[in-house]
Design a protein around this motif. Structure first.
Motif: not given
Length: 368
Positions: A58, A33, A54-55, A343, A49-50
């Motif tokens: 990782t 990802l 989300i990131h 994504l 927001w990423g």
């Protein structure tokens, strides 16, 4: 009762622990990802927001991958140390290291081909500079070339020293990184303890995580077979992970969002710094605890991750080739798609990686 003078007690497990494959597969999936986003879009193009959350998630990947590396060494190889079969097992590890080293160099070419001229690629192959996305494979390769020779020493150490050595190595690594000149060789420094100008995984800098994995692997060998002791072990790992995350939260107070954003931007990742490592390792321990607690059932439910974790090298090769050789070089996919589209590509690539590994495995079974 465990005494601090006790040497490792290493009974062999009767079957492969699929939960370890699951944990490794989750680590690689998070890596895919991250690499897809940075390789096809670029981190600077990721919306807020990423980046959070989300990131940010990782960032558990690298610590989880290295922890599982240590666990797998302990589970598969420590019980064989000192037996007549150990020289063969040691040779197997070293040959695996050479194989990984070959693929590290081959994938360095694949990664750099769309981005750099041939002289830069050649300099990287000769350890005059470093790549980015494949460097975790370089760490893995070098570790496999020297760790098999010191595993017998680990098996002779009492528990108190096995608990103390990871801390000592971590402190020494930080002191060397900050105060030692390495005879003027920045490359040697980057390989051993990391350097701020190079995206590497230092052998000494990350060795404490490998040692922590060895300790967890010893515990898995002793206690994973019984449900009651397994639950206590998982509770301990989850508690440690939660404690690490709480430590990060304390350091981040009162600017929690800014601290999370800094972690998402890799601040403190290379060389490792305390806030980043608390967050990354804490999350890795929680994921590991959940995987081990779920056991075979979780490994079955989350089969794509388990398949990826069962053949980590092939998964790594497949996704790097897909991102940089196929998508970026052949299809010109650099900054062509939006963040949501990238994504979706990453999710598809995770599933394709699992499918490819399963297909190759099935083909080998039919060819026997």
């Amino acid at each position: 009762m465990i005494g601090l003078s006790q040497r490792p007690q290493l009974p062999s497990l009767p079957a492969r622990v699929e939960a370890i494959d699951l944990a490794r597969g989750i680590a690689i999936a998070l890596m895919i990802l991250s690499h897809t986003v940075s390789g096809l879009l670029g981190i600077r193009e990721v919306p807020d927001w990423g980046m959070v959350p989300i990131h940010l998630f990782t960032k558990f990947s690298s610590s989880l991958f290295i922890l599982v590396f240590g666990i797998a060494l302990a589970v598969a190889f420590l019980p064989k140390v000192g037996t007549p079969d150990w020289p063969r097992r040691r040779r197997k590890l070293v040959l695996r290291g050479l194989e990984v080293l070959f693929w590290y160099k081959a994938l360095t070419i694949v990664e750099m081909l769309p981005l750099f001229p041939p002289p830069d690629i050649l300099a990287t192959l000769l350890y005059q500079r470093f790549a980015i996305w494949v460097e975790i494979l370089g760490f893995y390769a070098l570790a496999l070339l020297w760790l098999p020779w010191v595993l017998p020493l680990w098996c002779r150490m009492p528990l108190w020293s096995r608990l103390l050595v990871p801390v000592a190595v971590g402190v020494i690594s930080v002191l060397l990184e900050r105060h030692f000149h390495f005879w003027g060789s920045v490359i040697l420094k980057a390989l051993l303890v990391e350097d701020v100008d190079h995206y590497t995984w230092g052998q000494l800098a990350r060795l404490p995580l490998v040692m922590a994995g060895l300790l967890i692997g010893e515990a898995v060998l002793r206690w994973y077979g019984e449900p009651a002791t397994r639950r206590r072990l998982m509770a301990c790992l989850a508690g440690m992970g939660t404690l690490f995350l709480a430590g990060f939260a304390v350091l981040a107070w009162p600017d929690g969002h800014e601290a999370l954003l800094a972690v998402a931007w890799n601040v403190g990742k290379h060389p490792p710094e305390v806030p980043f490592m608390l967050f990354s390792t804490g999350g890795a321990l929680v994921i590991l605890a959940l995987c081990l607690l779920g056991g075979r059932r979780a490994a079955t439910w989350l089969a794509p991750f388990t398949v990826i974790g069962g053949d980590a090298l092939r998964a790594f090769i497949f996704h790097i080739v897909a991102i940089f050789l196929v998508l970026r070089l052949l299809f010109g996919a650099w900054q062509v798609y939006s963040y949501p589209q990238v994504l979706a590509i990453a999710v598809g690539l995770i599933l394709l990686t699992a499918g490819w590994i399963a297909l190759v495995r099935r083909f080998r079974e039919l060819s026997r």
